[in-house]
Design a protein around this motif. Sequence first.
Motif, PDB file in Angstrom:
ATOM      1  N   ILE B  44       0.849  -1.194   0.000  1.00 35.15           N
ATOM      2  CA  ILE B  44       0.000   0.000   0.000  1.00 35.15           C
ATOM      3  C   ILE B  44       0.888   1.249   0.000  1.00 35.15           C
ATOM      4  O   ILE B  44       0.648   2.194  -0.755  1.00 35.15           O
ATOM      5  CB  ILE B  44      -0.949   0.001   1.215  1.00 35.15           C
ATOM      6  N   GLY B  45       1.936   1.211   0.804  1.00 36.04           N
ATOM      7  CA  GLY B  45       2.867   2.336   0.845  1.00 36.04           C
ATOM      8  C   GLY B  45       3.519   2.578  -0.511  1.00 36.04           C
ATOM      9  O   GLY B  45       3.608   3.717  -0.970  1.00 36.04           O
ATOM     10  N   ILE B  46       3.932   1.490  -1.179  1.00 38.36           N
ATOM     11  CA  ILE B  46       4.562   1.627  -2.497  1.00 38.36           C
ATOM     12  C   ILE B  46       3.577   2.201  -3.503  1.00 38.36           C
ATOM     13  O   ILE B  46       3.895   3.109  -4.273  1.00 38.36           O
ATOM     14  CB  ILE B  46       5.069   0.245  -2.994  1.00 38.36           C
ATOM     15  N   ALA B  47       2.330   1.686  -3.470  1.00 35.20           N
ATOM     16  CA  ALA B  47       1.316   2.176  -4.407  1.00 35.20           C
ATOM     17  C   ALA B  47       1.088   3.677  -4.202  1.00 35.20           C
ATOM     18  O   ALA B  47       1.007   4.437  -5.167  1.00 35.20           O
ATOM     19  CB  ALA B  47       0.011   1.409  -4.224  1.00 35.20           C
ATOM     20  N   LEU B  48       0.992   4.099  -2.941  1.00 31.23           N
ATOM     21  CA  LEU B  48       0.766   5.515  -2.660  1.00 31.23           C
ATOM     22  C   LEU B  48       1.968   6.355  -3.082  1.00 31.23           C
ATOM     23  O   LEU B  48       1.813   7.434  -3.652  1.00 31.23           O
ATOM     24  CB  LEU B  48       0.477   5.728  -1.173  1.00 31.23           C
ATOM     25  N   LEU B  57       9.454  10.898  -4.034  1.00 29.23           N
ATOM     26  CA  LEU B  57       8.813   9.642  -3.623  1.00 29.23           C
ATOM     27  C   LEU B  57       8.432   8.816  -4.843  1.00 29.23           C
ATOM     28  O   LEU B  57       8.632   7.597  -4.871  1.00 29.23           O
ATOM     29  CB  LEU B  57       7.547   9.943  -2.825  1.00 29.23           C
ATOM     30  N   ARG B  58       7.861   9.503  -5.835  1.00 26.48           N
ATOM     31  CA  ARG B  58       7.439   8.801  -7.052  1.00 26.48           C
ATOM     32  C   ARG B  58       8.624   8.129  -7.707  1.00 26.48           C
ATOM     33  O   ARG B  58       8.570   6.959  -8.086  1.00 26.48           O
ATOM     34  CB  ARG B  58       6.824   9.808  -8.025  1.00 26.48           C
ATOM     35  N   ARG B  59       9.727   8.860  -7.804  1.00 29.39           N
ATOM     36  CA  ARG B  59      10.880   8.352  -8.516  1.00 29.39           C
ATOM     37  C   ARG B  59      11.523   7.184  -7.760  1.00 29.39           C
ATOM     38  O   ARG B  59      11.810   6.146  -8.338  1.00 29.39           O
ATOM     39  CB  ARG B  59      11.898   9.477  -8.742  1.00 29.39           C
ATOM     40  N   SER B  60      11.719   7.361  -6.444  1.00 26.95           N
ATOM     41  CA  SER B  60      12.416   6.305  -5.710  1.00 26.95           C
ATOM     42  C   SER B  60      11.572   5.032  -5.657  1.00 26.95           C
ATOM     43  O   SER B  60      12.098   3.928  -5.751  1.00 26.95           O
ATOM     44  CB  SER B  60      12.793   6.780  -4.305  1.00 26.95           C
ATOM     45  N   SER B  61      10.236   5.175  -5.543  1.00 31.27           N
ATOM     46  CA  SER B  61       9.407   3.970  -5.503  1.00 31.27           C
ATOM     47  C   SER B  61       9.393   3.295  -6.872  1.00 31.27           C
ATOM     48  O   SER B  61       9.333   2.064  -6.957  1.00 31.27           O
ATOM     49  CB  SER B  61       7.985   4.302  -5.055  1.00 31.27           C
ATOM     50  N   ALA B  62       9.468   4.089  -7.945  1.00 29.79           N
ATOM     51  CA  ALA B  62       9.512   3.494  -9.288  1.00 29.79           C
ATOM     52  C   ALA B  62      10.807   2.700  -9.470  1.00 29.79           C
ATOM     53  O   ALA B  62      10.785   1.582  -9.992  1.00 29.79           O
ATOM     54  CB  ALA B  62       9.399   4.585 -10.351  1.00 29.79           C
ATOM     55  N   VAL B 103       8.898 -10.114   1.391  1.00 27.63           N
ATOM     56  CA  VAL B 103       8.232  -8.822   1.592  1.00 27.63           C
ATOM     57  C   VAL B 103       8.739  -7.803   0.574  1.00 27.63           C
ATOM     58  O   VAL B 103       7.964  -7.071  -0.034  1.00 27.63           O
ATOM     59  CB  VAL B 103       8.437  -8.318   3.032  1.00 27.63           C
ATOM     60  N   ILE B 104      10.049  -7.808   0.359  1.00 23.76           N
ATOM     61  CA  ILE B 104      10.623  -6.883  -0.633  1.00 23.76           C
ATOM     62  C   ILE B 104      10.073  -7.200  -2.024  1.00 23.76           C
ATOM     63  O   ILE B 104       9.657  -6.322  -2.776  1.00 23.76           O
ATOM     64  CB  ILE B 104      12.167  -6.988  -0.636  1.00 23.76           C
ATOM     65  N   TYR B 105      10.045  -8.487  -2.346  1.00 26.33           N
ATOM     66  CA  TYR B 105       9.606  -8.932  -3.671  1.00 26.33           C
ATOM     67  C   TYR B 105       8.120  -8.654  -3.890  1.00 26.33           C
ATOM     68  O   TYR B 105       7.721  -8.014  -4.864  1.00 26.33           O
ATOM     69  CB  TYR B 105       9.887 -10.436  -3.783  1.00 26.33           C
ATOM     70  N   GLU B 106       7.295  -9.099  -2.941  1.00 28.10           N
ATOM     71  CA  GLU B 106       5.844  -8.954  -3.126  1.00 28.10           C
ATOM     72  C   GLU B 106       5.390  -7.516  -2.909  1.00 28.10           C
ATOM     73  O   GLU B 106       4.359  -7.107  -3.428  1.00 28.10           O
ATOM     74  CB  GLU B 106       5.091  -9.898  -2.189  1.00 28.10           C
ATOM     75  N   GLY B 107       6.157  -6.746  -2.128  1.00 24.70           N
ATOM     76  CA  GLY B 107       5.827  -5.331  -1.962  1.00 24.70           C
ATOM     77  C   GLY B 107       5.733  -4.648  -3.318  1.00 24.70           C
ATOM     78  O   GLY B 107       4.846  -3.830  -3.556  1.00 24.70           O
ATOM     79  N   ALA B 108       6.640  -5.014  -4.217  1.00 21.85           N
ATOM     80  CA  ALA B 108       6.645  -4.411  -5.551  1.00 21.85           C
ATOM     81  C   ALA B 108       5.459  -4.899  -6.383  1.00 21.85           C
ATOM     82  O   ALA B 108       4.721  -4.102  -6.962  1.00 21.85           O
ATOM     83  CB  ALA B 108       7.952  -4.732  -6.265  1.00 21.85           C
ATOM     84  N   TYR B 109       5.260  -6.221  -6.440  1.00 21.40           N
ATOM     85  CA  TYR B 109       4.185  -6.762  -7.284  1.00 21.40           C
ATOM     86  C   TYR B 109       2.799  -6.380  -6.758  1.00 21.40           C
ATOM     87  O   TYR B 109       1.942  -5.894  -7.490  1.00 21.40           O
ATOM     88  CB  TYR B 109       4.298  -8.284  -7.375  1.00 21.40           C
ATOM     89  N   LEU B 110       2.594  -6.613  -5.466  1.00 22.42           N
ATOM     90  CA  LEU B 110       1.312  -6.287  -4.853  1.00 22.42           C
ATOM     91  C   LEU B 110       1.061  -4.783  -4.948  1.00 22.42           C
ATOM     92  O   LEU B 110      -0.059  -4.334  -5.201  1.00 22.42           O
ATOM     93  CB  LEU B 110       1.353  -6.747  -3.395  1.00 22.42           C
ATOM     94  N   GLY B 111       2.132  -4.012  -4.784  1.00 20.74           N
ATOM     95  CA  GLY B 111       2.021  -2.553  -4.874  1.00 20.74           C
ATOM     96  C   GLY B 111       1.500  -2.116  -6.233  1.00 20.74           C
ATOM     97  O   GLY B 111       0.666  -1.224  -6.331  1.00 20.74           O
ATOM     98  N   GLU B 112       1.987  -2.776  -7.291  1.00 20.66           N
ATOM     99  CA  GLU B 112       1.529  -2.414  -8.625  1.00 20.66           C
ATOM    100  C   GLU B 112       0.068  -2.786  -8.836  1.00 20.66           C
ATOM    101  O   GLU B 112      -0.681  -2.050  -9.480  1.00 20.66           O
ATOM    102  CB  GLU B 112       2.410  -3.087  -9.679  1.00 20.66           C
ATOM    103  N   SER B 113      -0.356  -3.923  -8.273  1.00 22.73           N
ATOM    104  CA  SER B 113      -1.786  -4.289  -8.362  1.00 22.73           C
ATOM    105  C   SER B 113      -2.632  -3.224  -7.703  1.00 22.73           C
ATOM    106  O   SER B 113      -3.659  -2.787  -8.246  1.00 22.73           O
ATOM    107  CB  SER B 113      -2.052  -5.616  -7.650  1.00 22.73           C
ATOM    108  N   ILE B 114      -2.207  -2.806  -6.504  1.00 15.91           N
ATOM    109  CA  ILE B 114      -2.993  -1.833  -5.755  1.00 15.91           C
ATOM    110  C   ILE B 114      -2.977  -0.482  -6.463  1.00 15.91           C
ATOM    111  O   ILE B 114      -3.992   0.208  -6.533  1.00 15.91           O
ATOM    112  CB  ILE B 114      -2.468  -1.722  -4.304  1.00 15.91           C
ATOM    113  N   ARG B 115      -1.828  -0.133  -7.048  1.00 15.51           N
ATOM    114  CA  ARG B 115      -1.751   1.127  -7.785  1.00 15.51           C
ATOM    115  C   ARG B 115      -2.751   1.137  -8.943  1.00 15.51           C
ATOM    116  O   ARG B 115      -3.439   2.131  -9.181  1.00 15.51           O
ATOM    117  CB  ARG B 115      -0.339   1.341  -8.342  1.00 15.51           C
TER     118      ARG B 115
END
Lengths: 242, 245
Positions: B44-48, B57-62, B103-115
């Motif tokens: 959720i944090g990554i998506a936001l 924030l946008r750049r570093s999360s990308a 957590v690191i791996y799924e944070g990215a994938y799940l984050g993109e789904s939520i985004r």
Amino acid sequence: MIEFTHVRKWYGHYQALDDVTERVGQGEVVVVCGPSGSGKSTLIRTINRLEAIQAGTITVDGTDVNNRQINVNKLRSRIGFVFQQFNLFPHLSVQENIALAPVNVLHRDRREASSRALELLDKVGLAHKAQAYPAQLSGGQQQRVAIARALAMDPPVMLFDEPTSALDPEMVGEVLQVMKQLAKDGMTMVCVTHEMGFAREVADRVWFMADGQVLERADPTSFFQSPVHPRAQKFVADIRSP
Amino acid sequence: MFEILSHYGISLLIGQYPQGPLGGIALTLLMSIAALLLAFPVAIGIALARMSPIAALRRSSAIYVYFVRGVPLLLLIFWAYFMLPLVTGFNAPASVTVVCALVIYEGAYLGESIRGALAALPVGQVEAARSLGLGYWSTLRRVVLPQALYNCLPSIMNQFILIVKNTSLAYIIGAHEATFSANQINAQLLTRPFEVYMILAAIYFAICFSLSRLSHGIERRIAAKRSGHVTAIPSAEPHIASVTS
């Protein structure tokens, strides 16, 4: 109540508002009309800063809307806004839709907010739908709930952005009825609408907009009978004989 | 197969516990739950952050998302295995290491789904909430997330199931989870790999299938609530057929 002073707005190179200077007095009902793309919606959306402006000032109750120092949430909580597409929250019941902002913004007691929601629903004739979800309501009912939701914040001003344009014809009347009652109760209102019957009956003034400018401001009777500006004349003729 | 289960069932279930470390299915479940619970808020944090008005924030999360998506999970696990002790100064158990990598791996994938779900929400929902005076966080919590998370429940569940299955990679760095236990049993029996791995497959299937059913049940319950049919539960499947016909 609301004052526009030399307001200008651009979307890129396109100028949406061109030197608008107008005022809306306490308890006044202003209807904004004009051809599509004339800047009516943009104008009304600048009042609660849903749209930013690039030049000029807008004040509501003496507060400079675009001042970065002000608390925009507090400002918005004092300006009721009704959308063309209703925008009810589909995951909340009707009653929860109405009580959401009083509880979360004004920090009202949940039970108090819920009973106030019921009162407002009664006012718009939908007390029996309190537990329903938006998807179960007709368009007209949804829009009446949206009006009740805005009223729950006790705003001194209500803005309506084409509130009946997305409705089936047979539902327009019930929404206008609620709006007329509000006007009679002395609410300060700005309505973007094509409902000329409504304008004739309750508006104190009509603003006619074209190309981002307010070209004409008049009381409804003289606007509809003898518009002055050529564009206004054409507009009135067009809505008479579609 | 029953013979294998009756002989080795306990070790498959809990590893060498209580004589040794907890393992088997119990460890698989524990790792999955920990990874799910931690990956969800991270996502959720990554998506936001990906949709933040703040450019940094946008750049570093990308960068984070692109990096993680471009690297195999196994590599992340190796990295966590070698880096975590260097960074934190103590030797984390293999299971903790794997949870971190997951957590690191799924944070990215799940984050993109939520985004995706956040972006798909009609802009009028946010405008209505903000017009009522709700701030950024209240709007997020009361209006945006409840709708967006419900709308992407199927893809959230996809990622959850991947987390469960990917815990099996922990075997490589020596966590004694279900796959490790099955391997040990296979090494002792030598001649019956088909049965042993069949049992292992059945275990993963059972966990993932229950997750699928759980998500299906949640979807149906919410859909029923919103359409007002509290008793007669309609299908949660989108009614494409009824729309096109």
